[in-house]
Design a protein around this motif. Structure first.
Motif: not given
Length: 313
Positions: A101, A104-110, A113, A115
């Motif tokens: 979880d 998934a949240k970190t992947l939304q960080n602008p 780019q 992972s």
């Protein structure tokens, strides 16, 4: 030349050299693309490594360091943009749902780019740290069987792939700390002699399903040369997995050195490239930046063999 997996001593306690010195050395050695992939923070004290405990670290320090890393990585990316394409990412840790979880949240960080999808813990125990802890993870698996441990590991990898990381990290890391004398009671063989496809069809089924899932969205499986410096005669993954990725996953491989210090940059790349050629693969893939967007590019191995990296290295 490219690496899709790297760490620095600024943000990882078991790494050595500072981030910016690492980047400068990647430039000096002729790399075109470098993915920065520090570990995501772990969420519980029980997942701290000994070197982190010695430093007096807790989960807050891990989180703070990761936040600092993302800021620093963007600064370095901009500073060296005329010399190397830096892609800012992180290494996912698939311990459990809470960590997925957070990933998934970190992947939304602008700032993020890309992972690398990885699993280092099974049954909440690190499986790549020591043989003793690997044995504990085995004992905690169903029936205390190595076969069960492998199945548990690849099921966790499957959960990570649900997040669609562009790079699948050291896919068969579960093998690294396996003792030479580990015995598989289900086949009456030493585990090192077990052929997963024939001897453990239930485990092989999970592996193939994971590979198919990753292949369905175009993921790349890294050929991670760090395994060679850790005692293997080949990079991760071993030959059975390479053949399965070719058959079931689209055969998309990328290069990673998983460097934790300057002296590990590009280490054993020649052996790694030859290993891929020995499996009949003629094309490598890598991430690239096009108009500020991350894309996946295929390149003939013949072209990669002409990289200035080989002269410098």
């Amino acid at each position: 030349m490219h690496s899709h997996h790297s760490h620095s001593g600024d943000y990882i306690s078991h790494a050595y050299d500072p981030l910016e010195e690492m980047v400068q050395n990647y430039i000096d050695r002729g790399f075109d693309v470098l993915c920065l992939t520090e570990h995501m923070p772990r969420l519980d004290q029980v997942y701290l490594y000994p070197e982190e405990i010695e430093k007096g670290y807790g989960t807050k320090q891990l989180s703070d360091d990761f936040s600092k890393y993302l800021v620093h990585a963007k600064q370095v990316q901009e500073k060296y943009k005329d010399k190397i394409k830096i892609i800012v990412g992180f290494e996912i840790e698939g311990i459990d749902k809470a960590h997925l979880d957070l990933s998934a949240k970190t992947l939304q960080n602008p700032s993020v780019q890309m992972s690398v999808g990885s699993v280092h813990y099974v049954n909440k125990l690190p499986i790549d740290f020591s043989k003793e802890l690997w044995k504990e993870a085995k004992a905690a698996s169903e029936g205390g069987l190595t076969r069960s441990l492998y199945k548990d590991y690849f099921k966790l990898v499957s959960n990570v792939i649900d997040l669609k990381p562009q790079v699948i990290g050291h896919f068969d890391l579960i093998r690294l700390c396996q003792p030479e004398d580990d015995f598989d009671e289900t086949t009456n063989k030493l585990t090192k002699d077990v052929r997963i496809k024939e001897d453990w069809p239930d485990v092989w089924e999970v592996i193939v399903s994971v590979i198919e899932k990753a292949g369905s969205y175009g993921a790349m499986f890294e050929l991670n040369s760090a395994a060679i410096r850790k005692g293997w005669d080949c990079p991760y993954p071993k030959s059975d997995i390479v053949k399965a990725v070719i058959e079931y996953g689209g055969g998309r491989f990328c290069l990673s050195d998983d460097a934790h210090s300057i002296k590990q940059i590009g280490l054993n790349y020649k052996k790694t490239l030859q290993y891929l050629k020995d499996h009949g693969v003629s094309k490598l893939y890598h991430l690239d930046l096009k108009d500020g967007k991350v894309v996946t590019v295929g390149e003939a191995i013949e072209s990669i063999e002409k990289s200035p990296f080989w002269d410098v290295y």
